[in-house]
Write a protein that holds these residues in place. Structure first.
Motif, PDB file in Angstrom:
ATOM      1  N   THR A  37      44.046  41.410  41.603  1.00 56.86           N
ATOM      2  CA  THR A  37      42.728  40.829  41.826  1.00 56.86           C
ATOM      3  C   THR A  37      42.424  39.830  40.717  1.00 56.86           C
ATOM      4  O   THR A  37      42.373  40.195  39.545  1.00 56.86           O
ATOM      5  CB  THR A  37      41.645  41.928  41.859  1.00 56.86           C
ATOM      6  N   PHE A  38      42.246  38.588  41.125  1.00 56.84           N
ATOM      7  CA  PHE A  38      41.925  37.495  40.208  1.00 56.84           C
ATOM      8  C   PHE A  38      40.426  37.263  40.247  1.00 56.84           C
ATOM      9  O   PHE A  38      39.833  37.214  41.317  1.00 56.84           O
ATOM     10  CB  PHE A  38      42.664  36.220  40.639  1.00 56.84           C
ATOM     11  N   ARG A  39      39.811  37.086  39.062  1.00 59.24           N
ATOM     12  CA  ARG A  39      38.356  36.923  38.984  1.00 59.24           C
ATOM     13  C   ARG A  39      37.986  35.700  38.165  1.00 59.24           C
ATOM     14  O   ARG A  39      38.644  35.360  37.197  1.00 59.24           O
ATOM     15  CB  ARG A  39      37.740  38.172  38.350  1.00 59.24           C
ATOM     16  N   ARG A  40      36.865  35.114  38.586  1.00 57.70           N
ATOM     17  CA  ARG A  40      36.289  34.007  37.822  1.00 57.70           C
ATOM     18  C   ARG A  40      34.782  34.001  38.033  1.00 57.70           C
ATOM     19  O   ARG A  40      34.286  34.463  39.044  1.00 57.70           O
ATOM     20  CB  ARG A  40      36.930  32.676  38.187  1.00 57.70           C
ATOM     21  N   ARG A  41      34.073  33.454  37.070  1.00 60.13           N
ATOM     22  CA  ARG A  41      32.610  33.447  37.113  1.00 60.13           C
ATOM     23  C   ARG A  41      32.059  32.454  38.126  1.00 60.13           C
ATOM     24  O   ARG A  41      31.040  32.705  38.756  1.00 60.13           O
ATOM     25  CB  ARG A  41      32.058  33.128  35.733  1.00 60.13           C
ATOM     26  N   ALA A  42      32.693  31.315  38.269  1.00 60.09           N
ATOM     27  CA  ALA A  42      32.222  30.281  39.197  1.00 60.09           C
ATOM     28  C   ALA A  42      33.420  29.733  39.967  1.00 60.09           C
ATOM     29  O   ALA A  42      34.523  29.653  39.422  1.00 60.09           O
ATOM     30  CB  ALA A  42      31.533  29.154  38.431  1.00 60.09           C
ATOM     31  N   LEU A  43      33.186  29.365  41.190  1.00 56.17           N
ATOM     32  CA  LEU A  43      34.250  28.769  41.997  1.00 56.17           C
ATOM     33  C   LEU A  43      34.610  27.399  41.445  1.00 56.17           C
ATOM     34  O   LEU A  43      33.777  26.723  40.831  1.00 56.17           O
ATOM     35  CB  LEU A  43      33.793  28.642  43.451  1.00 56.17           C
ATOM     36  N   ASP A  44      35.850  26.981  41.679  1.00 54.57           N
ATOM     37  CA  ASP A  44      36.244  25.655  41.220  1.00 54.57           C
ATOM     38  C   ASP A  44      35.654  24.590  42.151  1.00 54.57           C
ATOM     39  O   ASP A  44      34.926  24.911  43.099  1.00 54.57           O
ATOM     40  CB  ASP A  44      37.773  25.546  41.079  1.00 54.57           C
ATOM     41  N   ALA A  45      35.977  23.332  41.902  1.00 58.24           N
ATOM     42  CA  ALA A  45      35.395  22.229  42.669  1.00 58.24           C
ATOM     43  C   ALA A  45      35.730  22.298  44.157  1.00 58.24           C
ATOM     44  O   ALA A  45      34.993  21.755  44.989  1.00 58.24           O
ATOM     45  CB  ALA A  45      35.863  20.891  42.091  1.00 58.24           C
ATOM     46  N   ASP A  46      36.822  22.974  44.506  1.00 61.21           N
ATOM     47  CA  ASP A  46      37.205  23.135  45.911  1.00 61.21           C
ATOM     48  C   ASP A  46      36.663  24.423  46.523  1.00 61.21           C
ATOM     49  O   ASP A  46      36.989  24.758  47.670  1.00 61.21           O
ATOM     50  CB  ASP A  46      38.732  23.112  46.046  1.00 61.21           C
ATOM     51  N   GLY A  47      35.873  25.159  45.763  1.00 56.60           N
ATOM     52  CA  GLY A  47      35.304  26.406  46.275  1.00 56.60           C
ATOM     53  C   GLY A  47      36.284  27.566  46.262  1.00 56.60           C
ATOM     54  O   GLY A  47      36.151  28.502  47.053  1.00 56.60           O
ATOM     55  N   ARG A 115      43.056  42.076  37.490  1.00 60.79           N
ATOM     56  CA  ARG A 115      43.196  43.530  37.603  1.00 60.79           C
ATOM     57  C   ARG A 115      44.405  43.798  38.474  1.00 60.79           C
ATOM     58  O   ARG A 115      44.526  43.239  39.565  1.00 60.79           O
ATOM     59  CB  ARG A 115      41.970  44.172  38.234  1.00 60.79           C
ATOM     60  N   VAL A 116      45.305  44.645  37.993  1.00 59.77           N
ATOM     61  CA  VAL A 116      46.482  45.048  38.763  1.00 59.77           C
ATOM     62  C   VAL A 116      46.364  46.539  39.040  1.00 59.77           C
ATOM     63  O   VAL A 116      46.265  47.342  38.113  1.00 59.77           O
ATOM     64  CB  VAL A 116      47.795  44.730  38.017  1.00 59.77           C
ATOM     65  N   ARG A 117      46.369  46.878  40.319  1.00 64.21           N
ATOM     66  CA  ARG A 117      46.262  48.279  40.756  1.00 64.21           C
ATOM     67  C   ARG A 117      47.523  48.663  41.506  1.00 64.21           C
ATOM     68  O   ARG A 117      47.903  47.989  42.457  1.00 64.21           O
ATOM     69  CB  ARG A 117      45.037  48.469  41.642  1.00 64.21           C
ATOM     70  N   LEU A 118      48.171  49.742  41.073  1.00 62.46           N
ATOM     71  CA  LEU A 118      49.334  50.289  41.749  1.00 62.46           C
ATOM     72  C   LEU A 118      48.930  51.567  42.461  1.00 62.46           C
ATOM     73  O   LEU A 118      48.526  52.536  41.823  1.00 62.46           O
ATOM     74  CB  LEU A 118      50.465  50.600  40.758  1.00 62.46           C
ATOM     75  N   HIS A 119      49.036  51.543  43.786  1.00 60.81           N
ATOM     76  CA  HIS A 119      48.771  52.733  44.597  1.00 60.81           C
ATOM     77  C   HIS A 119      50.077  53.504  44.712  1.00 60.81           C
ATOM     78  O   HIS A 119      51.044  52.994  45.274  1.00 60.81           O
ATOM     79  CB  HIS A 119      48.297  52.330  46.000  1.00 60.81           C
ATOM     80  N   GLU A 120      50.112  54.711  44.166  1.00 65.50           N
ATOM     81  CA  GLU A 120      51.339  55.494  44.264  1.00 65.50           C
ATOM     82  C   GLU A 120      51.338  56.405  45.477  1.00 65.50           C
ATOM     83  O   GLU A 120      52.368  56.957  45.835  1.00 65.50           O
ATOM     84  CB  GLU A 120      51.610  56.278  42.989  1.00 65.50           C
ATOM     85  N   SER A 121      50.193  56.564  46.086  1.00 63.01           N
ATOM     86  CA  SER A 121      50.074  57.318  47.335  1.00 63.01           C
ATOM     87  C   SER A 121      48.734  56.956  47.955  1.00 63.01           C
ATOM     88  O   SER A 121      47.991  56.148  47.412  1.00 63.01           O
ATOM     89  CB  SER A 121      50.149  58.831  47.074  1.00 63.01           C
ATOM     90  N   TYR A 128      45.453  48.367  35.535  1.00 71.49           N
ATOM     91  CA  TYR A 128      45.257  47.748  34.233  1.00 71.49           C
ATOM     92  C   TYR A 128      44.498  46.456  34.458  1.00 71.49           C
ATOM     93  O   TYR A 128      44.815  45.685  35.365  1.00 71.49           O
ATOM     94  CB  TYR A 128      46.590  47.456  33.539  1.00 71.49           C
ATOM     95  N   GLU A 129      43.481  46.231  33.647  1.00 73.93           N
ATOM     96  CA  GLU A 129      42.658  45.029  33.776  1.00 73.93           C
ATOM     97  C   GLU A 129      42.461  44.406  32.411  1.00 73.93           C
ATOM     98  O   GLU A 129      42.313  45.106  31.400  1.00 73.93           O
ATOM     99  CB  GLU A 129      41.298  45.393  34.369  1.00 73.93           C
ATOM    100  N   GLY A 130      42.466  43.073  32.392  1.00 74.17           N
ATOM    101  CA  GLY A 130      42.239  42.384  31.140  1.00 74.17           C
ATOM    102  C   GLY A 130      41.905  40.925  31.374  1.00 74.17           C
ATOM    103  O   GLY A 130      42.017  40.414  32.491  1.00 74.17           O
ATOM    104  N   PRO A 131      41.494  40.245  30.316  1.00 75.06           N
ATOM    105  CA  PRO A 131      41.172  38.820  30.418  1.00 75.06           C
ATOM    106  C   PRO A 131      42.438  37.995  30.589  1.00 75.06           C
ATOM    107  O   PRO A 131      43.525  38.421  30.186  1.00 75.06           O
ATOM    108  CB  PRO A 131      40.476  38.512  29.093  1.00 75.06           C
ATOM    109  N   LEU A 132      42.285  36.820  31.155  1.00 75.52           N
ATOM    110  CA  LEU A 132      43.380  35.858  31.257  1.00 75.52           C
ATOM    111  C   LEU A 132      43.096  34.718  30.299  1.00 75.52           C
ATOM    112  O   LEU A 132      41.988  34.167  30.295  1.00 75.52           O
ATOM    113  CB  LEU A 132      43.517  35.322  32.681  1.00 75.52           C
ATOM    114  N   ALA A 133      44.095  34.372  29.514  1.00 77.16           N
ATOM    115  CA  ALA A 133      43.955  33.239  28.599  1.00 77.16           C
ATOM    116  C   ALA A 133      43.946  31.955  29.413  1.00 77.16           C
ATOM    117  O   ALA A 133      44.607  31.869  30.448  1.00 77.16           O
ATOM    118  CB  ALA A 133      45.101  33.252  27.608  1.00 77.16           C
ATOM    119  N   PRO A 134      43.224  30.957  28.982  1.00 78.31           N
ATOM    120  CA  PRO A 134      43.225  29.673  29.700  1.00 78.31           C
ATOM    121  C   PRO A 134      44.637  29.110  29.803  1.00 78.31           C
ATOM    122  O   PRO A 134      45.410  29.182  28.856  1.00 78.31           O
ATOM    123  CB  PRO A 134      42.340  28.768  28.850  1.00 78.31           C
ATOM    124  N   ALA A 135      44.943  28.557  30.974  1.00 82.27           N
ATOM    125  CA  ALA A 135      46.285  27.954  31.186  1.00 82.27           C
ATOM    126  C   ALA A 135      46.367  26.610  30.510  1.00 82.27           C
ATOM    127  O   ALA A 135      45.417  25.939  30.283  1.00 82.27           O
ATOM    128  CB  ALA A 135      46.550  27.823  32.681  1.00 82.27           C
TER     129      ALA A 135
END
Length: 135
Positions: A37-47, A115-121, A128-135
């Motif tokens: 799951t990728f998250r951001r506060r505001a959508l980019d210019a293309d929505g 956020r990366v979620r592994l369903h084992e069943s 595990y969830e954490g911030p992403l550094a700017p590319a």
């Protein structure tokens, strides 16, 4: 916060060390369904949050590094119990590195977290969830 989720799966074999793991100390298999799951506060210019096609491709490529492998034989995991929790962080770190390298494309600029979620069943998962550094 806006979110986009992509999903895939991978199959592995592994064993654990330690009495807490009971019969899982023996070699056994697991099939994980993985949500990134990728998250951001505001959508980019293309929505958009992120390019879904690129996010799907990156997730598939990362998971292919483990798919149909015995993790006990992987040198990167020597001495480590490859629990669901541990593997959630490994997948997170590998996706984050690809995002940092620009593999998620220009729509990834501005991503705040992953956020990366592994369903084992059907009843248990770890993430595990954490911030992403700017590319």
């Amino acid at each position: 916060m806006y979110s986009v989720n992509v999903r895939d799966h991978f199959m592995i074999a592994h064993s654990f060390r330690g009495e807490a793991f009971g019969p899982a100390q023996r070699l056994h298999g697991a099939t994980y369904v993985v949500d990134a799951t990728f998250r951001r506060r505001a959508l980019d210019a293309d929505g958009m949050v992120v390019d879904i096609a690129l996010a799907t491709s990156v997730l598939r490529e990362v998971l292919s590094e483990f798919n149909f492998r015995n993790l006990d034989d992987e040198s990167a995991f020597t001495g480590q119990n490859t629990t669901t929790e541990f593997m959630a962080r490994v997948v997170f770190e590998r996706i984050a590195a690809r995002a940092q390298a620009g593999e998620l494309g220009p729509h990834a600029h501005g991503l705040a977290s992953l956020r990366v979620r592994l369903h084992e069943s059907h009843v248990a998962w770890a993430e595990y969830e954490g911030p992403l550094a700017p590319a």
